[in-house]
Design a protein around this motif. Structure first.
Motif, mmCIF file in Angstrom:
data_model
loop_
_atom_site.group_PDB
_atom_site.id
_atom_site.type_symbol
_atom_site.label_atom_id
_atom_site.label_comp_id
_atom_site.label_asym_id
_atom_site.label_seq_id
_atom_site.Cartn_x
_atom_site.Cartn_y
_atom_site.Cartn_z
ATOM 1 N N THR A 251 -0.095 -2.465 0.641
ATOM 2 C CA THR A 251 -1.193 -2.701 -0.297
ATOM 3 C C THR A 251 -0.680 -3.271 -1.614
ATOM 4 O OG1 THR A 251 -1.146 -0.396 -1.026
ATOM 5 C CG2 THR A 251 -2.738 -0.970 0.668
ATOM 6 N N MET A 252 0.512 -2.838 -2.009
ATOM 7 C CA MET A 252 1.099 -3.376 -3.237
ATOM 8 C C MET A 252 1.337 -4.882 -3.116
ATOM 9 S SD MET A 252 4.655 -2.101 -4.953
ATOM 10 C CE MET A 252 5.880 -3.274 -5.492
ATOM 11 N N MET B 262 -0.988 -1.188 -6.031
ATOM 12 C CA MET B 262 -0.536 -0.232 -5.015
ATOM 13 C C MET B 262 -1.433 1.011 -5.002
ATOM 14 S SD MET B 262 3.234 1.478 -4.786
ATOM 15 C CE MET B 262 3.436 3.248 -4.556
ATOM 16 N N GLY C 296 -5.078 0.393 -3.964
ATOM 17 C CA GLY C 296 -5.198 0.252 -2.526
ATOM 18 C C GLY C 296 -5.596 1.552 -1.841
ATOM 19 N N THR D 274 -8.984 1.737 -0.480
ATOM 20 C CA THR D 274 -9.363 0.959 0.704
ATOM 21 C C THR D 274 -9.093 1.716 2.000
ATOM 22 O OG1 THR D 274 -7.222 -0.141 0.981
ATOM 23 C CG2 THR D 274 -8.777 -1.153 -0.548
ATOM 24 N N TRP D 275 -8.106 2.599 1.992
ATOM 25 C CA TRP D 275 -7.755 3.240 3.276
ATOM 26 C C TRP D 275 -7.903 4.756 3.279
ATOM 27 C CZ3 TRP D 275 -4.050 6.809 2.540
ATOM 28 C CH2 TRP D 275 -3.114 6.612 1.514
ATOM 29 N N ARG E 46 -4.986 12.503 7.207
ATOM 30 C CA ARG E 46 -3.844 13.396 7.347
ATOM 31 C C ARG E 46 -3.458 14.034 6.022
ATOM 32 N NH1 ARG E 46 1.404 11.718 7.559
ATOM 33 N NH2 ARG E 46 0.569 9.652 7.130
ATOM 34 N N LEU E 47 -3.574 13.236 4.938
ATOM 35 C CA LEU E 47 -3.060 13.684 3.646
ATOM 36 C C LEU E 47 -4.175 13.936 2.638
ATOM 37 C CD1 LEU E 47 -0.118 11.130 3.387
ATOM 38 C CD2 LEU E 47 0.067 13.572 3.885
ATOM 39 N N SER F 180 -1.515 15.308 -2.281
ATOM 40 C CA SER F 180 -0.248 14.935 -1.638
ATOM 41 C C SER F 180 0.040 13.454 -1.836
ATOM 42 C CB SER F 180 -0.308 15.233 -0.138
ATOM 43 O OG SER F 180 -0.759 16.538 0.096
ATOM 44 N N ILE F 181 -1.006 12.650 -1.664
ATOM 45 C CA ILE F 181 -0.827 11.212 -1.844
ATOM 46 C C ILE F 181 -0.383 10.914 -3.271
ATOM 47 C CG2 ILE F 181 -2.006 8.985 -1.827
ATOM 48 C CD1 ILE F 181 -3.931 10.238 0.278
ATOM 49 N N ARG G 278 3.285 11.819 -3.879
ATOM 50 C CA ARG G 278 4.235 10.894 -3.269
ATOM 51 C C ARG G 278 4.211 9.529 -3.950
ATOM 52 N NH1 ARG G 278 3.055 14.660 0.769
ATOM 53 N NH2 ARG G 278 4.770 15.017 2.218
ATOM 54 N N TYR G 279 3.053 9.094 -4.363
ATOM 55 C CA TYR G 279 2.979 7.818 -5.085
ATOM 56 C C TYR G 279 3.724 7.919 -6.408
ATOM 57 C CZ TYR G 279 -0.035 4.856 -2.209
ATOM 58 O OH TYR G 279 -0.513 4.038 -1.224
ATOM 59 N N GLU H 214 6.218 9.794 -7.072
ATOM 60 C CA GLU H 214 7.655 9.757 -6.784
ATOM 61 C C GLU H 214 8.147 8.342 -6.517
ATOM 62 O OE1 GLU H 214 9.801 11.918 -7.570
ATOM 63 O OE2 GLU H 214 8.012 13.053 -8.113
ATOM 64 N N MET H 215 7.416 7.630 -5.644
ATOM 65 C CA MET H 215 7.822 6.257 -5.300
ATOM 66 C C MET H 215 7.892 5.383 -6.542
ATOM 67 S SD MET H 215 5.919 5.103 -1.773
ATOM 68 C CE MET H 215 4.542 6.216 -1.580
ATOM 69 N N ARG I 105 10.701 6.361 -8.937
ATOM 70 C CA ARG I 105 11.987 5.937 -8.394
ATOM 71 C C ARG I 105 12.243 4.459 -8.692
ATOM 72 N NH1 ARG I 105 14.565 7.124 -2.695
ATOM 73 N NH2 ARG I 105 12.814 8.217 -1.764
#
Lengths: 204, 204
Positions: A163-164, B164, B167, B170-171, B177-178, B182-183, B186-187, B189-190, B193
DNA sequence: ATACCTACCTAACGTTCGTTAGTAACCCAG
DNA sequence: CTGGGTTACTAACGAACGTTAGGTAGGTAT
């Protein structure tokens, strides 16, 4: 040969229509664009479009169908050209970004106009889109297995990456500050930074 | 008080219409949705909608206008609650992701249906969207100045982060699942980083 | 009881939509 | 010169569109 010339001209005319449709749908959307407006841009009458395409829906599907083909073949070629998970992810991301800059408008449509497809056409497109996404998940998984990547959730990371990069199609401009190559380089760096396993104690 | 009750009921009815419009526009798009279809979902006649809104366009603008307000106030509150560039970027990203999961549909519309706004309405929305983007660029710039972030291009990085996270709208699925939390984790963190300055020789 | 306002309704307006039918100009083969 | 195929055209179809006009049932204020 008449037939060869004829089919060539015919294909060229269809191509002209597709290009105009891509530009129009991009600006006004599928439902916001009429066959008459599309025809006007081509200096034609609306009825004449039906010699080349059976319906408006067929035009949209032709655009998305070809774009998905280009994406799948393109990413396939890109990852096959190099070896190892990191190089392959770099190549895949690079291709994805460049495609969404160079083929900006059709790439944009193949995300934004999925909802304008009929059920059957949508199914066909989604099958190939899933296949495309699987390529990226596969690359991440290989990298994790090989110990070069460290991601908490492969599916989520793949969606985040895609998506990014897909977003490039929404804001990229030919006359913008950055060339497609520069954008691709920097996106590759950002993404690799966030998936690469940190050698010693990770910053997080 | 009759007037208070009246205005309250009126606001509630308008609210009901907006909620139905968000759901409908999300699925079919603005131009793909008709006033009659919108009314049917509310067990009304199309003409009755004009008692509450002056036009279809006014409904779309009301949705986007309020969404932009929520985004701006939300991110303002989020960054004001903590100190320092890193904590603030974490908070901003976290808010952005959570908003695009919880208010998924209106968030989606405020990106996908910009093109369906009239020129004047578009201008009003874009002014606030630019303001929102400036918040993220500002956070990145402060982090770079403070030496905690290392990014090659602040504008590009801000766009990458925003598209990002956007997005997610959109999904994301309620039954996925998440969970949004949680999403968001993790976003965050990404993204951290990929923007944090690496203490010693960077991996790239 | 009367008058009024609110929140809906039915009916219809003119326009535009995707699409089809039928036709004319052109081009090349025979 | 003639005939068939190609590629466009004009005209029109029924349906759906956003929107407006005018009316009506039911509650509230006086």
């Amino acid at each position: 040969m008449a037939t060869i010339v004829a089919t060539h001209e015919r294909a060229a005319a269809a191509e002209r229509i597709l290009r105009a449709a891509i530009a129009l749908f991009r600006v006004r959307g599928y439902h916001g664009s009429s066959m008459r407006t599309l025809a006007r841009g081509l200096r034609m009458e609306a009825a004449s479009l039906y010699y080349h395409f059976g319906s408006k829906q067929e035009i949209l599907f032709a655009i998305l169908d070809r774009t998905l083909d280009d994406l799948l073949h393109g990413v396939g070629r890109a990852v096959a050209a190099v070896e190892g998970p990191e190089a392959r992810l770099r190549a895949a991301v690079r291709f994805h970004v460049l495609f969404h800059a160079h083929s900006q408008h059709e790439a944009f449509l193949s995300h934004s106009e999925l909802r304008s497809l009929t059920q059957g056409n949508l199914r066909l497109v989604l099958i190939r889109r899933d296949e495309y996404e699987r390529v990226f998940r596969g690359l991440l998984t290989s990298g994790v297995r090989a110990g070069v990547f460290q991601v908490s959730d492969v599916r989520l990371t793949a969606m985040a990456i895609l998506t990014m990069c897909t977003g490039v199609a929404t804001w990229f401009s030919d006359r913008g500050r950055l060339a497609p190559e520069s954008i691709a380089d920097r996106y590759v760096e950002m993404i690799l930074r966030s998936v690469k396993r940190c050698p010693k104690g990770s910053p997080s």
